[in-house]
Design a protein around this motif. Structure first.
Motif, PDB file in Angstrom:
ATOM      1  N   SER A  98       0.738  -1.082   0.085  1.00 48.11           N
ATOM      2  CA  SER A  98       0.057   0.261   0.051  1.00 48.11           C
ATOM      3  C   SER A  98       0.693   0.775  -0.108  1.00 48.11           C
ATOM      4  CB  SER A  98      -0.648   0.118   1.670  1.00 48.11           C
ATOM      5  OG  SER A  98       0.163   0.005   2.404  1.00 48.11           O
ATOM      6  N   ASP A  99       0.583   2.471   0.296  1.00 52.26           N
ATOM      7  CA  ASP A  99       1.149   3.612   0.025  1.00 52.26           C
ATOM      8  C   ASP A  99       1.668   3.401   1.372  1.00 52.26           C
ATOM      9  OD1 ASP A  99       0.052   4.198  -2.618  1.00 52.26           O
ATOM     10  OD2 ASP A  99      -1.155   5.872  -1.467  1.00 52.26           O
ATOM     11  N   GLU A 100       1.448   2.449   2.511  1.00 54.58           N
ATOM     12  CA  GLU A 100       1.856   2.714   4.084  1.00 54.58           C
ATOM     13  C   GLU A 100       2.994   1.814   4.277  1.00 54.58           C
ATOM     14  OE1 GLU A 100      -1.462   3.561   4.062  1.00 54.58           O
ATOM     15  OE2 GLU A 100      -1.004   5.621   3.484  1.00 54.58           O
ATOM     16  N   GLN A 101       3.190   0.743   3.208  1.00 50.71           N
ATOM     17  CA  GLN A 101       3.482  -0.495   4.119  1.00 50.71           C
ATOM     18  C   GLN A 101       4.797  -1.168   2.603  1.00 50.71           C
ATOM     19  OE1 GLN A 101       1.591  -3.526   5.659  1.00 50.71           O
ATOM     20  NE2 GLN A 101       2.188  -5.288   5.531  1.00 50.71           N
ATOM     21  N   VAL A 102       5.378  -1.495   2.453  1.00 50.36           N
ATOM     22  CA  VAL A 102       6.352  -2.622   1.273  1.00 50.36           C
ATOM     23  C   VAL A 102       6.641  -3.878   2.188  1.00 50.36           C
ATOM     24  CG1 VAL A 102       8.500  -1.550   1.758  1.00 50.36           C
ATOM     25  CG2 VAL A 102       8.328  -2.578   0.157  1.00 50.36           C
ATOM     26  N   HIS A 147      12.444   9.015  -5.965  1.00 50.85           N
ATOM     27  CA  HIS A 147      13.242  10.071  -6.089  1.00 50.85           C
ATOM     28  C   HIS A 147      14.961   9.591  -5.398  1.00 50.85           C
ATOM     29  CE1 HIS A 147      10.488  13.517  -8.012  1.00 50.85           C
ATOM     30  NE2 HIS A 147       9.470  13.293  -7.042  1.00 50.85           N
ATOM     31  N   HIS A 148      14.466   8.959  -5.137  1.00 48.99           N
ATOM     32  CA  HIS A 148      15.212   7.585  -4.399  1.00 48.99           C
ATOM     33  C   HIS A 148      15.739   8.425  -2.734  1.00 48.99           C
ATOM     34  CE1 HIS A 148      16.978   5.706  -7.413  1.00 48.99           C
ATOM     35  NE2 HIS A 148      16.561   7.380  -8.110  1.00 48.99           N
ATOM     36  N   ALA A 149      14.769   8.555  -2.184  1.00 47.25           N
ATOM     37  CA  ALA A 149      14.462   9.750  -0.530  1.00 47.25           C
ATOM     38  C   ALA A 149      13.913   8.329  -0.188  1.00 47.25           C
ATOM     39  CB  ALA A 149      14.056  10.822  -0.391  1.00 47.25           C
ATOM     40  N   ARG A 150      14.585   8.091   0.994  1.00 50.14           N
ATOM     41  CA  ARG A 150      14.160   7.370   2.100  1.00 50.14           C
ATOM     42  C   ARG A 150      12.686   7.266   2.690  1.00 50.14           C
ATOM     43  NH1 ARG A 150      19.433   5.035   5.827  1.00 50.14           N
ATOM     44  NH2 ARG A 150      20.149   5.259   4.170  1.00 50.14           N
ATOM     45  N   VAL A 151      11.274   6.341   2.557  1.00 51.81           N
ATOM     46  CA  VAL A 151      10.521   6.802   3.190  1.00 51.81           C
ATOM     47  C   VAL A 151      10.099   5.386   3.813  1.00 51.81           C
ATOM     48  CG1 VAL A 151       9.517   8.367   1.419  1.00 51.81           C
ATOM     49  CG2 VAL A 151       9.504   5.896   1.478  1.00 51.81           C
ATOM     50  N   GLY A 152      10.694   4.837   3.930  1.00 56.66           N
ATOM     51  CA  GLY A 152      11.108   4.570   4.932  1.00 56.66           C
ATOM     52  C   GLY A 152      12.020   3.740   6.337  1.00 56.66           C
ATOM     53  N   THR A 153      12.045   3.048   7.090  1.00 55.92           N
ATOM     54  CA  THR A 153      13.679   2.745   7.309  1.00 55.92           C
ATOM     55  C   THR A 153      13.094   2.058   8.695  1.00 55.92           C
ATOM     56  OG1 THR A 153      15.572   3.290   9.016  1.00 55.92           O
ATOM     57  CG2 THR A 153      14.090   4.263   8.905  1.00 55.92           C
ATOM     58  N   GLY A 154      13.609   0.757   8.882  1.00 56.72           N
ATOM     59  CA  GLY A 154      13.461   0.023  10.208  1.00 56.72           C
ATOM     60  C   GLY A 154      14.374  -0.835  10.540  1.00 56.72           C
ATOM     61  N   ARG A 155      14.052  -1.694  11.443  1.00 57.28           N
ATOM     62  CA  ARG A 155      15.207  -2.703  11.713  1.00 57.28           C
ATOM     63  C   ARG A 155      14.415  -3.908  12.454  1.00 57.28           C
ATOM     64  NH1 ARG A 155      20.372  -0.804  15.716  1.00 57.28           N
ATOM     65  NH2 ARG A 155      20.669  -0.870  13.657  1.00 57.28           N
ATOM     66  N   VAL A 156      14.720  -4.726  12.170  1.00 57.61           N
ATOM     67  CA  VAL A 156      13.872  -6.426  11.780  1.00 57.61           C
ATOM     68  C   VAL A 156      14.991  -7.648  13.090  1.00 57.61           C
ATOM     69  CG1 VAL A 156      14.543  -7.835  10.213  1.00 57.61           C
ATOM     70  CG2 VAL A 156      12.666  -8.363  11.691  1.00 57.61           C
ATOM     71  N   THR A 157      14.799  -7.945  13.779  1.00 58.16           N
ATOM     72  CA  THR A 157      15.453  -8.762  14.035  1.00 58.16           C
ATOM     73  C   THR A 157      15.122 -10.878  13.854  1.00 58.16           C
ATOM     74  OG1 THR A 157      15.738  -7.972  16.629  1.00 58.16           O
ATOM     75  CG2 THR A 157      15.985 -10.264  16.834  1.00 58.16           C
ATOM     76  N   VAL A 158      15.599 -11.390  12.949  1.00 55.75           N
ATOM     77  CA  VAL A 158      15.532 -12.603  12.990  1.00 55.75           C
ATOM     78  C   VAL A 158      16.713 -13.684  14.025  1.00 55.75           C
ATOM     79  CG1 VAL A 158      16.018 -14.593  10.881  1.00 55.75           C
ATOM     80  CG2 VAL A 158      15.914 -11.488  10.514  1.00 55.75           C
ATOM     81  N   ARG A 213       7.513  -0.331   7.796  1.00 52.30           N
ATOM     82  CA  ARG A 213       5.935   0.993   7.241  1.00 52.30           C
ATOM     83  C   ARG A 213       6.495   2.211   6.615  1.00 52.30           C
ATOM     84  NH1 ARG A 213       0.767  -0.097   7.835  1.00 52.30           N
ATOM     85  NH2 ARG A 213       0.723   1.634   8.409  1.00 52.30           N
ATOM     86  N   THR A 214       6.062   2.413   5.577  1.00 50.90           N
ATOM     87  CA  THR A 214       6.399   3.881   5.144  1.00 50.90           C
ATOM     88  C   THR A 214       5.467   5.297   5.662  1.00 50.90           C
ATOM     89  OG1 THR A 214       5.569   3.779   2.793  1.00 50.90           O
ATOM     90  CG2 THR A 214       7.149   2.230   3.070  1.00 50.90           C
ATOM     91  N   VAL A 215       6.070   6.798   5.416  1.00 52.22           N
ATOM     92  CA  VAL A 215       4.926   7.439   5.378  1.00 52.22           C
ATOM     93  C   VAL A 215       4.861   8.387   3.584  1.00 52.22           C
ATOM     94  CG1 VAL A 215       6.663   8.375   7.064  1.00 52.22           C
ATOM     95  CG2 VAL A 215       7.496   8.679   5.402  1.00 52.22           C
TER      96      VAL A 215
END
Length: 123
Positions: free
Chosen positions: A52-56, A80-91, A106-108
């Protein structure tokens, strides 16, 4: 019986020294390459799905010690190659290596790509 000319012996000696030098430097380069990657986490970005517009959703494979926990940094970019989402996941530990994973980010704003930027062992 005549002995070989001094230039022939000198050339042969330098060929032997040069060959031994090349073999030694090649072995050293291989050793450094193996030492630099042994015991590290390796990841392969397997693709992404724009939900969606808020998730990848980001797909990736991990090659690591399956008994250890891994932490990965995820990023999503827009057109535009701008970051719209960043996160850290533990596997957590896995049954085998390599292992496939899909993580939601989640993305903005609407993302056009998602990827794993870095993975390291948690401990």
């Amino acid at each position: 019986m005549s002995s070989p000319a001094p230039t022939t012996v000198s050339k042969r000696t330098w060929w032997i020294v040069g060959t031994l030098g090349v073999v030694a430097m090649t072995a050293l380069a291989i050793w450094f390459g193996i030492a630099a990657t042994a015991g590290k986490v390796h990841w392969y970005n397997g693709g992404f799905d724009i939900v969606s517009d808020e998730q990848v959703d980001i797909r990736f494979d991990l090659r690591r010690d399956p008994t250890r926990t891994v932490v990965c940094d995820l990023h999503a970019l827009d057109t535009h190659h701008a970051r719209v989402g960043t996160g850290r996941v533990t596997v957590g530990p896995a049954e085998s290596s390599p292992s496939r994973h899909v993580e939601s980010l989640r993305t903005v704003a609407r993302a056009t790509t998602g990827y794993v930027d870095n993975c390291t062992y948690a401990d």
